[in-house]
Design a protein around this motif. Sequence first.
Motif, PDB file in Angstrom:
ATOM      1  N   ILE A  50     -58.267  11.679 -12.815  1.00  0.00           N
ATOM      2  CA  ILE A  50     -59.206  11.131 -11.827  1.00  0.00           C
ATOM      3  C   ILE A  50     -59.664  12.289 -10.933  1.00  0.00           C
ATOM      4  O   ILE A  50     -58.986  12.645  -9.969  1.00  0.00           O
ATOM      5  N   PRO A  51     -60.792  12.937 -11.233  1.00  0.00           N
ATOM      6  CA  PRO A  51     -61.189  14.170 -10.543  1.00  0.00           C
ATOM      7  C   PRO A  51     -61.298  14.037  -9.026  1.00  0.00           C
ATOM      8  O   PRO A  51     -60.871  14.913  -8.294  1.00  0.00           O
ATOM      9  N   LEU A  52     -61.867  12.958  -8.532  1.00  0.00           N
ATOM     10  CA  LEU A  52     -62.112  12.837  -7.099  1.00  0.00           C
ATOM     11  C   LEU A  52     -60.855  12.486  -6.314  1.00  0.00           C
ATOM     12  O   LEU A  52     -60.857  12.507  -5.087  1.00  0.00           O
ATOM     13  N   ALA A  53     -59.770  12.165  -7.058  1.00  0.00           N
ATOM     14  CA  ALA A  53     -58.538  11.768  -6.373  1.00  0.00           C
ATOM     15  C   ALA A  53     -57.454  12.838  -6.456  1.00  0.00           C
ATOM     16  O   ALA A  53     -56.317  12.600  -6.083  1.00  0.00           O
ATOM     17  N   ASN A  54     -57.861  14.021  -6.928  1.00  0.00           N
ATOM     18  CA  ASN A  54     -56.944  15.084  -7.321  1.00  0.00           C
ATOM     19  C   ASN A  54     -55.569  15.065  -6.669  1.00  0.00           C
ATOM     20  O   ASN A  54     -54.555  14.935  -7.337  1.00  0.00           O
ATOM     21  N   TYR A  55     -55.513  15.223  -5.378  1.00  0.00           N
ATOM     22  CA  TYR A  55     -54.242  15.428  -4.708  1.00  0.00           C
ATOM     23  C   TYR A  55     -53.700  14.149  -4.069  1.00  0.00           C
ATOM     24  O   TYR A  55     -52.667  14.164  -3.424  1.00  0.00           O
ATOM     25  N   PHE A  56     -54.412  13.046  -4.259  1.00  0.00           N
ATOM     26  CA  PHE A  56     -53.971  11.774  -3.692  1.00  0.00           C
ATOM     27  C   PHE A  56     -53.372  10.872  -4.770  1.00  0.00           C
ATOM     28  O   PHE A  56     -52.403  10.166  -4.528  1.00  0.00           O
ATOM     29  N   ILE A  57     -53.979  10.899  -5.956  1.00  0.00           N
ATOM     30  CA  ILE A  57     -53.468  10.102  -7.070  1.00  0.00           C
ATOM     31  C   ILE A  57     -53.298  11.026  -8.265  1.00  0.00           C
ATOM     32  O   ILE A  57     -54.286  11.430  -8.884  1.00  0.00           O
ATOM     33  N   ARG A  58     -52.075  11.393  -8.552  1.00  0.00           N
ATOM     34  CA  ARG A  58     -51.813  12.233  -9.724  1.00  0.00           C
ATOM     35  C   ARG A  58     -51.670  11.308 -10.929  1.00  0.00           C
ATOM     36  O   ARG A  58     -50.668  10.631 -11.085  1.00  0.00           O
ATOM     37  N   PHE A  59     -52.702  11.292 -11.771  1.00  0.00           N
ATOM     38  CA  PHE A  59     -52.750  10.336 -12.872  1.00  0.00           C
ATOM     39  C   PHE A  59     -53.167  11.025 -14.160  1.00  0.00           C
ATOM     40  O   PHE A  59     -54.181  11.731 -14.184  1.00  0.00           O
ATOM     41  N   PRO A  60     -52.433  10.776 -15.282  1.00  0.00           N
ATOM     42  CA  PRO A  60     -51.074  10.244 -15.238  1.00  0.00           C
ATOM     43  C   PRO A  60     -50.140  11.270 -14.616  1.00  0.00           C
ATOM     44  O   PRO A  60     -50.395  12.472 -14.709  1.00  0.00           O
ATOM     45  N   SER A  61     -49.088  10.836 -13.997  1.00  0.00           N
ATOM     46  CA  SER A  61     -48.180  11.754 -13.313  1.00  0.00           C
ATOM     47  C   SER A  61     -47.581  12.750 -14.312  1.00  0.00           C
ATOM     48  O   SER A  61     -47.531  12.491 -15.517  1.00  0.00           O
ATOM     49  N   TYR A  62     -47.143  13.879 -13.800  1.00  0.00           N
ATOM     50  CA  TYR A  62     -46.502  14.867 -14.674  1.00  0.00           C
ATOM     51  C   TYR A  62     -45.299  14.247 -15.382  1.00  0.00           C
ATOM     52  O   TYR A  62     -45.119  14.425 -16.597  1.00  0.00           O
ATOM     53  N   LYS A  63     -44.477  13.534 -14.644  1.00  0.00           N
ATOM     54  CA  LYS A  63     -43.289  12.923 -15.247  1.00  0.00           C
ATOM     55  C   LYS A  63     -43.684  12.000 -16.392  1.00  0.00           C
ATOM     56  O   LYS A  63     -43.081  12.039 -17.469  1.00  0.00           O
ATOM     57  N   ARG A  64     -44.693  11.175 -16.180  1.00  0.00           N
ATOM     58  CA  ARG A  64     -45.116  10.248 -17.214  1.00  0.00           C
ATOM     59  C   ARG A  64     -45.664  10.998 -18.427  1.00  0.00           C
ATOM     60  O   ARG A  64     -45.362  10.652 -19.575  1.00  0.00           O
ATOM     61  N   SER A  65     -46.448  12.040 -18.211  1.00  0.00           N
ATOM     62  CA  SER A  65     -46.974  12.836 -19.322  1.00  0.00           C
ATOM     63  C   SER A  65     -45.847  13.449 -20.142  1.00  0.00           C
ATOM     64  O   SER A  65     -45.913  13.499 -21.372  1.00  0.00           O
ATOM     65  N   PHE A  66     -44.801  13.910 -19.443  1.00  0.00           N
ATOM     66  CA  PHE A  66     -43.677  14.543 -20.129  1.00  0.00           C
ATOM     67  C   PHE A  66     -42.869  13.541 -20.950  1.00  0.00           C
ATOM     68  O   PHE A  66     -42.145  13.930 -21.865  1.00  0.00           O
ATOM     69  N   GLU A  67     -42.976  12.274 -20.604  1.00  0.00           N
ATOM     70  CA  GLU A  67     -42.217  11.240 -21.321  1.00  0.00           C
ATOM     71  C   GLU A  67     -42.949  10.721 -22.549  1.00  0.00           C
ATOM     72  O   GLU A  67     -42.353  10.046 -23.392  1.00  0.00           O
ATOM     73  N   PHE A  68     -44.226  11.014 -22.696  1.00  0.00           N
ATOM     74  CA  PHE A  68     -45.017  10.488 -23.800  1.00  0.00           C
ATOM     75  C   PHE A  68     -44.684  11.159 -25.130  1.00  0.00           C
ATOM     76  O   PHE A  68     -44.467  10.499 -26.132  1.00  0.00           O
ATOM     77  N   MET A  69     -44.684  12.487 -25.155  1.00  0.00           N
ATOM     78  CA  MET A  69     -44.432  13.215 -26.397  1.00  0.00           C
ATOM     79  C   MET A  69     -43.789  14.562 -26.078  1.00  0.00           C
ATOM     80  O   MET A  69     -43.943  15.086 -24.975  1.00  0.00           O
ATOM     81  N   SER A  70     -43.070  15.112 -27.055  1.00  0.00           N
ATOM     82  CA  SER A  70     -42.413  16.400 -26.810  1.00  0.00           C
ATOM     83  C   SER A  70     -42.069  17.083 -28.123  1.00  0.00           C
ATOM     84  O   SER A  70     -42.195  16.506 -29.210  1.00  0.00           O
ATOM     85  N   ASN A  71     -41.635  18.340 -28.000  1.00  0.00           N
ATOM     86  CA  ASN A  71     -41.137  19.126 -29.122  1.00  0.00           C
ATOM     87  C   ASN A  71     -39.613  19.127 -29.056  1.00  0.00           C
ATOM     88  O   ASN A  71     -39.034  19.451 -28.010  1.00  0.00           O
ATOM     89  N   HIS A  72     -38.956  18.808 -30.171  1.00  0.00           N
ATOM     90  CA  HIS A  72     -37.493  18.768 -30.223  1.00  0.00           C
ATOM     91  C   HIS A  72     -37.000  19.899 -31.115  1.00  0.00           C
ATOM     92  O   HIS A  72     -37.107  19.819 -32.348  1.00  0.00           O
ATOM     93  N   ILE A  73     -36.480  20.957 -30.506  1.00  0.00           N
ATOM     94  CA  ILE A  73     -35.941  22.058 -31.298  1.00  0.00           C
ATOM     95  C   ILE A  73     -34.526  21.710 -31.738  1.00  0.00           C
ATOM     96  O   ILE A  73     -33.781  21.022 -31.033  1.00  0.00           O
ATOM     97  N   LEU A  74     -34.162  22.172 -32.932  1.00  0.00           N
ATOM     98  CA  LEU A  74     -32.828  21.942 -33.475  1.00  0.00           C
ATOM     99  C   LEU A  74     -32.120  23.285 -33.609  1.00  0.00           C
ATOM    100  O   LEU A  74     -32.627  24.201 -34.271  1.00  0.00           O
ATOM    101  N   LEU A  75     -30.967  23.403 -32.970  1.00  0.00           N
ATOM    102  CA  LEU A  75     -30.204  24.642 -32.964  1.00  0.00           C
ATOM    103  C   LEU A  75     -28.823  24.414 -33.567  1.00  0.00           C
ATOM    104  O   LEU A  75     -28.207  23.367 -33.350  1.00  0.00           O
TER     105      LEU A  75
END
Length: 402
Positions: free
Chosen positions: A243-268
């Motif tokens: 939401i460009p006009l809401a930059n610092y008032f509404i973080r959408f989607p939030s960083y936390k939510r974005s990080f929960e959607f998809m990820s890379n799983h390394i196997l060691l």
Amino acid sequence: MKAIGVISFLLVTYFLYGFYINQYEVSVIPQQITREHSRLLNDYKGVMNVHTDLSSGSATSSFVITSAKLANLDFLMFTDLNIFNMPTTFESYHGNLLVFSAGKYSYLDSRLIYYSLNQESIGNNLGDAQVKLADLLSQKTGASKDTLTILTHPYKAGYSWNGEIPSGLDGFELLNMKSLVNRAWEESKISTIWSLAIYPFNPRLSFIRLYTEPTDEIALLDKLSQHRRIVVYAGTEASARVIPLANYFIRFPSYKRSFEFMSNHILLKSELTGSFNSDRVKVFNALKNGNFYMALDMLGDPKGFTATLEEENKSHLMGSAVKLSKNMSLKVSLPSKPKDFFEIIIFKNGEIVARINDPETVFPITQPGTYRVQVRVSPMLPLPDAKKWITWIYTNPFYVTP
């Protein structure tokens, strides 16, 4: 008065539906407080293509790091756009979170992620960066051992790659969250608006119903991997500024939510120890060599999933190139049996060679070729949707040579 009545009815209906879908559980496997590593390999998840307020993001590095911790990530790679003399202040352990300071740079009409294990500068300006990147891309595959060069969103409108993929490129983003949303918008604007409307009640469902298979990126992977080693990645493109006009008032989607959607799983094969220098090399090598899979974590935590190439007394990780031998097999194991319809699909040179409906399988490898695995599930989505097949897990390829 009639208009007010209609509006009131629609609002009540909207919120009642919202309460209904708020109770809908999108996970395809039984929920647990914590999931365990597999018996033989250690699974660590992380994200890349993450922007802060140094470029197009809406929050400071410290805020993003806190969000990554709340999302239970093990590693995070900052990739701010066209930042030169990249600050390495945050490149360290922050609690249990390992942070990398990389960068994303304009190159031709595209964007490339660049990271140097030796913290070698890419230059002082965009001209220097383009010269450096051109040199890296012209090298033979795998020639540069200490750098990582990744093509982001190769088919995103306005930023797509044209021509042949250069030999020096380590890999490209198979999944990119912003590209997926843009594709959904092009296919159905009404469906995308509906997902936005239900987002406050069930963010995971909101994204799942929009998800479509990245067919162009998969076709590129299958084409390239038959001739050379190539690594594919999941990029969150996190900036929390939809939401460009809401930059610092509404973080959408939030960083936390974005990080929960998809990820890379390394196997060691060995655990991370908490020592920054040695762990940074371990994670870097896993990302460089393709020793990982990509997952839509919103469908359920895949920790415990494994796919390995087995031969007598040896086990090989994704991304490995192995000479064909007798009794070789591809072993795939899910963390638990999904509660919805599912299938493990094994591809050879881009063609399906097996579909399995068991949570564990051993597939014999009798011919050379490039093999990879996808795990698909079919959850029942609430009205107005229905059942939908969606890929939960994508592996990097195994290369079996004659």
